[in-house]
Design a protein around this motif. Structure first.
Motif, mmCIF file in Angstrom:
data_model
loop_
_atom_site.group_PDB
_atom_site.id
_atom_site.type_symbol
_atom_site.label_atom_id
_atom_site.label_comp_id
_atom_site.label_asym_id
_atom_site.label_seq_id
_atom_site.Cartn_x
_atom_site.Cartn_y
_atom_site.Cartn_z
ATOM 1 N N ILE A 57 14.434 11.152 -9.536
ATOM 2 C CA ILE A 57 13.471 10.087 -9.839
ATOM 3 C C ILE A 57 12.246 10.328 -8.971
ATOM 4 C CG2 ILE A 57 13.062 7.610 -9.950
ATOM 5 C CD1 ILE A 57 16.079 7.191 -9.967
ATOM 6 N N ALA A 58 11.064 10.369 -9.574
ATOM 7 C CA ALA A 58 9.851 10.743 -8.849
ATOM 8 C C ALA A 58 8.784 9.665 -8.941
ATOM 9 C CB ALA A 58 9.301 12.064 -9.396
ATOM 10 N N ALA A 59 8.072 9.486 -7.851
ATOM 11 C CA ALA A 59 6.877 8.636 -7.800
ATOM 12 C C ALA A 59 5.886 9.315 -6.861
ATOM 13 C CB ALA A 59 7.229 7.238 -7.292
ATOM 14 N N HIS A 60 4.620 9.309 -7.211
ATOM 15 C CA HIS A 60 3.670 10.021 -6.355
ATOM 16 C C HIS A 60 3.039 9.097 -5.306
ATOM 17 C CE1 HIS A 60 -0.252 8.801 -8.243
ATOM 18 N NE2 HIS A 60 0.443 8.769 -9.368
ATOM 19 N N MET A 61 2.888 9.645 -4.109
ATOM 20 C CA MET A 61 2.362 8.886 -2.979
ATOM 21 C C MET A 61 0.849 8.812 -2.956
ATOM 22 S SD MET A 61 4.750 10.143 0.215
ATOM 23 C CE MET A 61 4.614 11.910 -0.106
ATOM 24 N N ASP A 170 -1.462 2.630 -8.778
ATOM 25 C CA ASP A 170 -1.033 3.940 -9.261
ATOM 26 C C ASP A 170 -1.038 4.882 -8.056
ATOM 27 O OD1 ASP A 170 -0.548 6.263 -10.733
ATOM 28 O OD2 ASP A 170 -2.648 6.512 -11.288
ATOM 29 N N ASP A 171 0.063 5.197 -7.400
ATOM 30 C CA ASP A 171 1.383 4.898 -7.903
ATOM 31 C C ASP A 171 2.241 4.244 -6.822
ATOM 32 O OD1 ASP A 171 3.618 4.849 -9.580
ATOM 33 O OD2 ASP A 171 4.249 6.829 -8.974
ATOM 34 N N ARG A 172 1.659 3.354 -6.048
ATOM 35 C CA ARG A 172 2.490 2.687 -5.035
ATOM 36 C C ARG A 172 3.501 1.746 -5.689
ATOM 37 N NH1 ARG A 172 -1.326 3.787 -1.010
ATOM 38 N NH2 ARG A 172 -1.793 5.952 -1.552
ATOM 39 N N VAL A 173 3.229 1.322 -6.938
ATOM 40 C CA VAL A 173 4.250 0.532 -7.644
ATOM 41 C C VAL A 173 5.492 1.385 -7.873
ATOM 42 C CG1 VAL A 173 2.668 -1.085 -8.755
ATOM 43 C CG2 VAL A 173 3.218 1.054 -9.899
ATOM 44 N N GLY A 174 5.292 2.637 -8.278
ATOM 45 C CA GLY A 174 6.420 3.542 -8.475
ATOM 46 C C GLY A 174 7.145 3.824 -7.175
#
Length: 343
Positions: A57-61, A170-174
């Motif tokens: 699972i990926a989210a960008h910082m 975008d993308d601290r929610v992720g």
């Protein structure tokens, strides 16, 4: 509040250190292994009772922002944009500049001195500058150097009907959703990856996925929401308050139809509002994840955000909560063998 701390932290592409430190401090007691790779990705592993399929699972910082390129004799700073920014929103915005976190404001030639032809077009960033309140190059050089970053100064604020406005949704929610997932006990082992430099070409996701070799990749992100006057319905990628968005296709990926169907079925079964992302422009880390080594099937679950890639974006806390709920149920289903990929 975690999302407030994440959005107010500075994390322009290539300079994600503040965000990375917050994330590591949040997850270190909940995962079995944390590695920061050579380019700055956080690769966290949470071991469960079931190891297959291998789930990433990926989210960008990172976030969009500015980089200082030159200091004028007057002490004013010239800059370039890092990531895709609508240049029309730049004038008069407050910023935090450099490693010393100097306050500044983006300025331009006064309106009264502009030619009439200049009134009809957005000023290019090359016509703008950052004023940090000094009067000479020598004074400015004591505070900031070319190559340092400038980030938008924007406070996290709750307002309206359960809405939030902040920078870098975008993308601290992720990132926030992924942190919550890693804090939750799951039977399925999970690789939680917080990537770097997504905004300048999906830089971090490829090396991370190459090392992990996932079977399934899920990308969490804040995505374009254009439910505003003057935009025709078919161009409104998502709508605020209508639930998390599930992608069909973008410029880097045609998302796996079976994985998408499973997510939609879970949403329907559990009365979770959802929407399909109706446009195909843009891309996200899936574009690199699904290409890594032997390949992986991918899906994207997004939180709609108005005014994305600007100093202030807007999201619905309901959409955020439903995206997290949907992802949790999806993982539960995968660990029970609920996904069967057919070509």
């Amino acid at each position: 509040m975690l999302l407030k701390r994440l959005t107010e932290a500075r994390g322009i592409s290539g300079n994600e250190k503040e965000v990375r430190e917050i994330i590591i401090n949040e997850i270190k007691d909940y995962v079995d292994d944390i590695k920061v790779d050579k380019i700055g990705n956080i690769i966290a592993y949470k071991k469960g009772e079931v190891d297959t399929p291998k789930l990433m699972i990926a989210a960008h910082m990172d976030e969009v922002g500015l980089m200082i390129t030159r200091i004028e004799d007057s002490g004013l700073l010239r800059f370039t944009c890092v990531g895709g920014i609508d240049q029309r929103v730049l004038v008069s915005k407050p910023v935090i500049v450099g490693n010393k976190k100097i306050n500044g404001v983006i300025g331009a030639k006064p309106f009264h001195l502009q030619k009439r032809t200049e009134w009809k077009k957005a000023l290019d960033y090359k016509e703008l500058y950052i004023d940090i309140g000094v009067s000479s190059k020598d004074e400015a050089e004591k505070l900031v150097k070319p190559g340092e970053y400038a980030s938008f100064l924007s406070e996290y604020v709750k307002f309206g009907d359960n809405l939030v406005k902040a920078k870098s949704l975008d993308d601290r929610v992720g990132c926030n959703i992924l942190i919550d997932i890693l804090k939750t006990k799951k039977k399925l082992s999970i690789y939680g990856v917080f990537t770097v430099m997504e905004e300048i070409g999906l830089v971090g996701a490829g090396p991370a996925a190459y090392g992990i070799e996932p079977d399934i990749g899920v990308v969490l992100e804040g995505t374009t929401c254009s439910d505003v006057p003057g935009i025709e319905g078919h161009l409104q990628a998502t709508e605020l308050g209508k639930g998390p968005a599930i992608s069909v296709m973008d410029r880097t990926t045609i998302f796996n139809k079976d994985l998408r169907k499973l997510i939609i079925d879970i949403a329907k079964k559990n009365n979770i509002p959802y929407q399909l992302r109706k446009t195909t422009f843009g891309g996200n880390d899936s574009g690199k994840i699904h290409l890594a080594k032997g390949g992986a099937v991918t899906a994207t679950i997004s939180v709609p955000c108005r005014y994305i890639h600007s100093p202030i974006s807007v999201m619905s806390k309901d959409d955020y909560a439903n995206a997290e709920k949907l992802l949790n149920l999806f993982i539960d289903d995968i660990e029970k063998g609920g996904f069967n990929n057919e070509f």
